[in-house]
Motif scaffolding. Structure first.
Motif, short mmCIF file in Angstrom:
data_model
loop_
_atom_site.label_atom_id
_atom_site.label_comp_id
_atom_site.label_asym_id
_atom_site.label_seq_id
_atom_site.Cartn_x
_atom_site.Cartn_y
_atom_site.Cartn_z
N SER A 37 0.83 -1.21 0.00
CA SER A 37 0.00 0.00 0.00
C SER A 37 0.86 1.25 0.00
CB SER A 37 -0.93 0.01 1.22
OG SER A 37 -1.83 -1.08 1.16
N PHE A 38 2.02 1.18 0.65
CA PHE A 38 2.94 2.31 0.66
C PHE A 38 3.44 2.60 -0.76
CE2 PHE A 38 7.12 4.27 1.16
CZ PHE A 38 6.86 5.28 2.08
N LEU A 39 3.83 1.55 -1.49
CA LEU A 39 4.24 1.73 -2.88
C LEU A 39 3.08 2.24 -3.73
CD1 LEU A 39 6.50 -1.37 -3.69
CD2 LEU A 39 7.12 0.82 -2.65
N GLU A 40 1.90 1.72 -3.47
CA GLU A 40 0.71 2.14 -4.21
C GLU A 40 0.45 3.63 -4.01
OE1 GLU A 40 -3.92 0.60 -4.72
OE2 GLU A 40 -2.89 0.39 -2.79
N PHE A 292 11.28 3.99 -9.30
CA PHE A 292 11.22 2.54 -9.48
C PHE A 292 10.69 1.92 -8.19
CE2 PHE A 292 13.85 -1.31 -11.22
CZ PHE A 292 12.67 -1.95 -11.55
N LEU A 293 9.52 1.30 -8.27
CA LEU A 293 8.85 0.68 -7.13
C LEU A 293 8.95 -0.84 -7.27
CD1 LEU A 293 5.62 2.88 -7.33
CD2 LEU A 293 7.65 3.32 -5.93
N ILE A 294 9.61 -1.48 -6.31
CA ILE A 294 9.85 -2.92 -6.40
C ILE A 294 9.22 -3.59 -5.18
CG2 ILE A 294 11.56 -4.74 -6.69
CD1 ILE A 294 13.50 -2.61 -7.69
N ASP A 295 8.15 -4.32 -5.40
CA ASP A 295 7.40 -4.93 -4.31
C ASP A 295 7.90 -6.35 -4.05
OD1 ASP A 295 5.57 -5.10 -2.29
OD2 ASP A 295 3.81 -5.32 -3.58
N ASP A 296 8.33 -6.59 -2.82
CA ASP A 296 8.80 -7.91 -2.39
C ASP A 296 9.92 -8.41 -3.32
OD1 ASP A 296 9.03 -10.20 -0.94
OD2 ASP A 296 7.17 -11.13 -1.64
#
Length: 339
Positions: A37-40, A292-296
């Motif tokens: 949610s933070f990246l979102e 650049f958002l990298i989730d997990d």
């Protein structure tokens, strides 16, 4: 220009959250802590969209009827707020909104870029072009309108409307395809050189030697003649069967789907490299810092491939946000946000 601060109020699980932001940011926390949610929220404040849902009402905290997200750049601030069933309101401290940065998201769904339906790759190419070419977004809207109107004329059986919209469709299709071909040609020519410039292990270099990139523009030679040839079929089906809406960017290894040659972790690394290539390209032509958002990030990656990924990311010319269940203590981050 990079993000310096973010404030979340009633956004998803965040009631009232503030954080400073640096160049290389690591967001850690247990499952359900709000890392995705933070990246979102970062993506939303940059694009006014969510990459997880089409319903912006679902971004509102369960106990509230509104949310607000605000962020500070070097020299400006933007705040977005929304109440239930109302449109998003935008507030800035400048007369004009800051020009959006390229915001790329790498998550488990990103593996679909290589093997899932070609629509995903079309959307990716279009998204890059929205940031590369100033006029592409308006051209793309005109293209979508002409396609919708031509399909409507096919269903109605209106020859006058069909002739008129076919002319517009061909003109706009040719323009946006010429722009796409410029981007794809640069990708085809320079991506192998980009790979060679990196310090990759020999086993990956050996596999990437057989990487091939091709682009099907959606028709063969003459769009107007080919539309005439398939008129009867299109009229019966009620939609236009050839054109940019059927184009595809194909990325294969040894002429095979990547999943037949690469492990899941190696596929994730390849997609990471594709993203980094376009980030590098945008950094050369734009004053805005790509995000650049990298989730997990550790997901799908063993220790060796995680080391490779993090070393590649450390040198990237962009602002990085990485989420992880655990602190990645082997690597230096400018900011660690523990949720």
């Amino acid at each position: 220009m990079s993000l310096k601060k973010i404030h979340l109020n009633n956004f998803r699980s965040f009631n009232n959250f503030n954080s400073e932001l640096k160049s290389k940011n690591l967001i850690i926390g247990k499952n359900g802590a709000g890392k995705s949610s933070f990246l979102e929220a970062i993506f939303f404040v940059l694009t006014k969209k969510s990459y997880r849902t089409s319903s912006l009402n679902s971004l509102i905290n369960f106990d509230s009827d509104n949310f607000a997200v605000s962020a500070n750049w070097n020299d400006s601030k933007i705040a977005l707020s929304k109440k239930n069933n109302q449109s998003v309101k935008i507030h800035t401290d400048n007369l004009e909104e800051p020009k959006p940065s390229l915001s790329l998201v790498l998550n488990n769904f990103s593996l679909n870029l290589l093997e899932a339906p070609k629509e995903n790759r079309r959307l990716f190419v279009d998204y890059i072009l929205f940031h590369v070419e100033q006029d592409y977004k308006s051209l793309h809207l005109n293209f979508k309108k002409s396609l919708a109107q031509r399909n409507r004329a096919l269903k109605k059986g209106s020859n006058i409307e069909l002739k008129s919209w076919t002319k517009v469709f061909v003109e706009v299709s040719t323009k946006i395809t010429d722009i796409k071909l410029n981007l794809i040609s640069s990708f085809v020519e320079n991506f192998p050189l980009f790979l060679k410039s990196l310090s990759l292990p020999e086993n990956l270099k050996d596999k990437f030697k057989f990487l091939s990139i091709s682009f099907d523009k959606g028709w063969k030679k003459n769009l107007i003649e080919e539309l005439r040839a398939c008129y009867a079929v299109d009229r019966k089906r009620g939609f236009t069967s050839i054109g940019p809406q059927t184009s595809d960017l194909s990325i294969k290894i040894n002429e095979q789907e990547s999943g037949n040659v690469l492990s899941r972790g190696e596929q994730k690394l390849l997609i990471l490299l594709i993203y980094l290539f376009f980030i590098d390209m945008l950094s050369n032509i734009s004053s805005n810092t790509p995000i650049f958002l990298i989730d997990d990030l550790p997901s799908e990656l063993d220790d060796r491939n995680l080391d490779i990924a993090l070393n590649l990311i450390q040198d990237a010319r962009c602002q990085i946000f990485i989420t992880s269940l655990e602190n990645l203590e082997k690597y230096e981050f400018d900011m660690v946000i523990d949720l």
